[in-house]
Scaffold this motif. Structure first.
Motif, PDB file in Angstrom:
ATOM      1  N   GLU A  83       0.860  -1.056  -0.229  1.00 50.13           N
ATOM      2  CA  GLU A  83       0.127  -0.147   0.091  1.00 50.13           C
ATOM      3  C   GLU A  83       0.922   0.474   0.534  1.00 50.13           C
ATOM      4  OE1 GLU A  83      -3.322  -0.332  -0.244  1.00 50.13           O
ATOM      5  OE2 GLU A  83      -3.447  -2.437  -0.387  1.00 50.13           O
ATOM      6  N   GLY A  84       0.326   2.091  -0.856  1.00 50.72           N
ATOM      7  CA  GLY A  84       1.227   3.383  -0.959  1.00 50.72           C
ATOM      8  C   GLY A  84       0.265   3.979   0.655  1.00 50.72           C
TER       9      GLY A  84
ATOM     10  N   THR B 281      -3.214   6.085   3.896  1.00 55.07           N
ATOM     11  CA  THR B 281      -3.094   6.070   4.576  1.00 55.07           C
ATOM     12  C   THR B 281      -4.338   7.261   4.686  1.00 55.07           C
ATOM     13  OG1 THR B 281      -1.023   6.679   5.636  1.00 55.07           O
ATOM     14  CG2 THR B 281      -2.289   7.513   6.600  1.00 55.07           C
ATOM     15  N   LYS B 282      -5.334   6.969   5.746  1.00 50.86           N
ATOM     16  CA  LYS B 282      -6.588   7.627   5.945  1.00 50.86           C
ATOM     17  C   LYS B 282      -6.803   8.239   7.242  1.00 50.86           C
ATOM     18  CE  LYS B 282      -8.211   5.015   1.873  1.00 50.86           C
ATOM     19  NZ  LYS B 282      -7.915   6.465   0.929  1.00 50.86           N
ATOM     20  N   PHE B 283      -7.684   9.406   6.650  1.00 55.87           N
ATOM     21  CA  PHE B 283      -7.831  10.335   7.888  1.00 55.87           C
ATOM     22  C   PHE B 283      -9.053  10.237   8.113  1.00 55.87           C
ATOM     23  CE2 PHE B 283      -3.675  11.731   5.868  1.00 55.87           C
ATOM     24  CZ  PHE B 283      -3.550  11.813   6.769  1.00 55.87           C
ATOM     25  N   GLN B 284      -9.793  10.334   9.655  1.00 57.04           N
ATOM     26  CA  GLN B 284     -10.917  10.406   9.927  1.00 57.04           C
ATOM     27  C   GLN B 284     -11.669  11.462  11.541  1.00 57.04           C
ATOM     28  OE1 GLN B 284     -12.851   6.842  12.327  1.00 57.04           O
ATOM     29  NE2 GLN B 284     -14.780   7.917  12.066  1.00 57.04           N
ATOM     30  N   PRO B 285     -11.829  12.604  10.780  1.00 58.10           N
ATOM     31  CA  PRO B 285     -11.844  13.763  11.522  1.00 58.10           C
ATOM     32  C   PRO B 285     -12.833  13.339  12.143  1.00 58.10           C
ATOM     33  CG  PRO B 285     -12.421  14.406   9.838  1.00 58.10           C
ATOM     34  CD  PRO B 285     -12.017  13.061   9.889  1.00 58.10           C
ATOM     35  N   GLU B 286     -12.900  13.543  14.189  1.00 56.94           N
ATOM     36  CA  GLU B 286     -14.611  14.225  15.490  1.00 56.94           C
ATOM     37  C   GLU B 286     -14.558  15.523  15.820  1.00 56.94           C
ATOM     38  OE1 GLU B 286     -14.749  10.929  17.128  1.00 56.94           O
ATOM     39  OE2 GLU B 286     -13.946   9.694  16.617  1.00 56.94           O
ATOM     40  N   GLY B 287     -15.589  16.367  15.806  1.00 56.40           N
ATOM     41  CA  GLY B 287     -14.885  17.616  15.387  1.00 56.40           C
ATOM     42  C   GLY B 287     -13.830  18.827  15.148  1.00 56.40           C
ATOM     43  N   LEU B 288     -13.648  17.989  13.965  1.00 56.78           N
ATOM     44  CA  LEU B 288     -12.396  18.792  13.578  1.00 56.78           C
ATOM     45  C   LEU B 288     -12.571  18.895  11.398  1.00 56.78           C
ATOM     46  CD1 LEU B 288      -9.219  17.467  14.499  1.00 56.78           C
ATOM     47  CD2 LEU B 288     -10.325  19.333  14.444  1.00 56.78           C
ATOM     48  N   GLU B 289     -12.848  20.251  11.093  1.00 53.87           N
ATOM     49  CA  GLU B 289     -12.589  20.041   9.635  1.00 53.87           C
ATOM     50  C   GLU B 289     -11.458  20.187   9.040  1.00 53.87           C
ATOM     51  OE1 GLU B 289     -14.340  22.909   6.709  1.00 53.87           O
ATOM     52  OE2 GLU B 289     -15.542  23.018   8.010  1.00 53.87           O
ATOM     53  N   ILE B 290     -11.187  19.714   7.752  1.00 48.58           N
ATOM     54  CA  ILE B 290     -10.261  19.164   7.711  1.00 48.58           C
ATOM     55  C   ILE B 290     -10.034  20.861   6.419  1.00 48.58           C
ATOM     56  CG2 ILE B 290      -7.987  18.131   6.215  1.00 48.58           C
ATOM     57  CD1 ILE B 290      -9.068  15.872   7.867  1.00 48.58           C
ATOM     58  N   LEU B 291      -9.154  21.743   6.672  1.00 49.49           N
ATOM     59  CA  LEU B 291      -9.069  22.610   5.542  1.00 49.49           C
ATOM     60  C   LEU B 291      -8.230  22.244   4.765  1.00 49.49           C
ATOM     61  CD1 LEU B 291      -9.142  25.983   8.116  1.00 49.49           C
ATOM     62  CD2 LEU B 291     -11.251  25.193   6.707  1.00 49.49           C
TER      63      LEU B 291
ATOM     64  N   HIS C 171      -7.711  11.078  13.598  1.00 47.65           N
ATOM     65  CA  HIS C 171      -7.710   9.629  13.959  1.00 47.65           C
ATOM     66  C   HIS C 171      -6.569   9.691  12.668  1.00 47.65           C
ATOM     67  CE1 HIS C 171     -10.553   8.008  16.222  1.00 47.65           C
ATOM     68  NE2 HIS C 171     -11.333   9.156  16.347  1.00 47.65           N
ATOM     69  N   ALA C 172      -5.960   8.990  11.990  1.00 50.30           N
ATOM     70  CA  ALA C 172      -5.246   8.541  11.126  1.00 50.30           C
ATOM     71  C   ALA C 172      -4.208   6.575  11.372  1.00 50.30           C
ATOM     72  CB  ALA C 172      -3.862   9.257  10.405  1.00 50.30           C
ATOM     73  N   ARG C 173      -5.369   5.928   9.939  1.00 50.01           N
ATOM     74  CA  ARG C 173      -5.249   4.737   9.987  1.00 50.01           C
ATOM     75  C   ARG C 173      -4.474   4.092   8.305  1.00 50.01           C
ATOM     76  NH1 ARG C 173     -10.499   5.356  12.401  1.00 50.01           N
ATOM     77  NH2 ARG C 173     -10.396   4.424  14.083  1.00 50.01           N
ATOM     78  N   ARG C 174      -3.780   2.828   8.721  1.00 47.13           N
ATOM     79  CA  ARG C 174      -3.613   2.042   6.889  1.00 47.13           C
ATOM     80  C   ARG C 174      -3.695   0.794   7.097  1.00 47.13           C
ATOM     81  NH1 ARG C 174      -0.025   3.933   3.900  1.00 47.13           N
ATOM     82  NH2 ARG C 174       0.882   1.921   3.806  1.00 47.13           N
ATOM     83  N   THR C 175      -4.386   0.073   7.004  1.00 44.83           N
ATOM     84  CA  THR C 175      -4.510  -0.809   6.545  1.00 44.83           C
ATOM     85  C   THR C 175      -4.079  -1.583   5.542  1.00 44.83           C
ATOM     86  OG1 THR C 175      -6.838  -0.646   7.107  1.00 44.83           O
ATOM     87  CG2 THR C 175      -6.598  -2.214   6.235  1.00 44.83           C
ATOM     88  N   CYS C 176      -3.472  -2.472   5.623  1.00 47.65           N
ATOM     89  CA  CYS C 176      -2.910  -3.618   4.345  1.00 47.65           C
ATOM     90  C   CYS C 176      -2.719  -5.386   5.466  1.00 47.65           C
ATOM     91  CB  CYS C 176      -1.161  -2.827   4.455  1.00 47.65           C
ATOM     92  SG  CYS C 176      -0.135  -3.233   5.831  1.00 47.65           S
ATOM     93  N   ASN C 177      -2.244  -5.987   4.286  1.00 47.39           N
ATOM     94  CA  ASN C 177      -1.712  -7.426   4.728  1.00 47.39           C
ATOM     95  C   ASN C 177      -0.994  -7.241   5.453  1.00 47.39           C
ATOM     96  OD1 ASN C 177       0.212  -7.396   3.476  1.00 47.39           O
ATOM     97  ND2 ASN C 177       0.083  -9.253   1.732  1.00 47.39           N
TER      98      ASN C 177
END
Length: 124
Positions: A58-59, A63-73, A105-111
């Motif tokens: 995975e490049g 990496t996926k971001f999930q904001p809670e109570g934040l707006e990514i500008l 939150h920052a997440r990476r999913t791979c094998n």
């Protein structure tokens, strides 16, 4: 006695191997840190990803971001700062959905288990 210890040793070794395969993700405040934030405050957050297993299929853009109570500008492109270490700055604003805290939150999913990191900002 050995038959009771052996399964625990195997489990510990598998846990250690799994931890070695996971990406290390840290999220820190790159600007002026406060103890408490208010709705409308803007923050610069630095996300650092270390690909500890070195051959991830995975490049870095996976990496996926999930904001809670934040707006990514906005965000900078990923920059490789060291071998298998990447950094990115994210500009975010505390939004009205934030009650007591805002989290990125920052997440990476791979094998090979992936990775997770987050930062929590307290709201007053």
């Amino acid at each position: 006695m050995i038959t009771k210890i052996f399964p625990m040793l195997v489990a510990a070794m598998l846990f250690a191997l799994g931890a070695a395969w996971a990406c290390e993700i840290t999220v820190t405040n790159d600007g002026e840190a406060k103890e408490f934030y208010s709705i409308g405050d803007q923050v610069i957050l630095k996300v650092t990803v270390v690909l500890t297993h070195r051959n991830c299929r995975e490049g870095i853009d996976a990496t996926k971001f999930q904001p809670e109570g934040l707006e990514i500008l906005g965000a900078t492109p990923w920059k490789e700062t060291n071998r298998n270490t990447y950094e990115r700055l994210i500009k975010a604003e505390i939004d009205s959905a934030a009650e007591n805290e805002a989290i990125l939150h920052a997440r990476r999913t791979c094998n090979k288990e992936g990775g997770y990191g987050a930062i929590k900002l307290l709201i007053k």
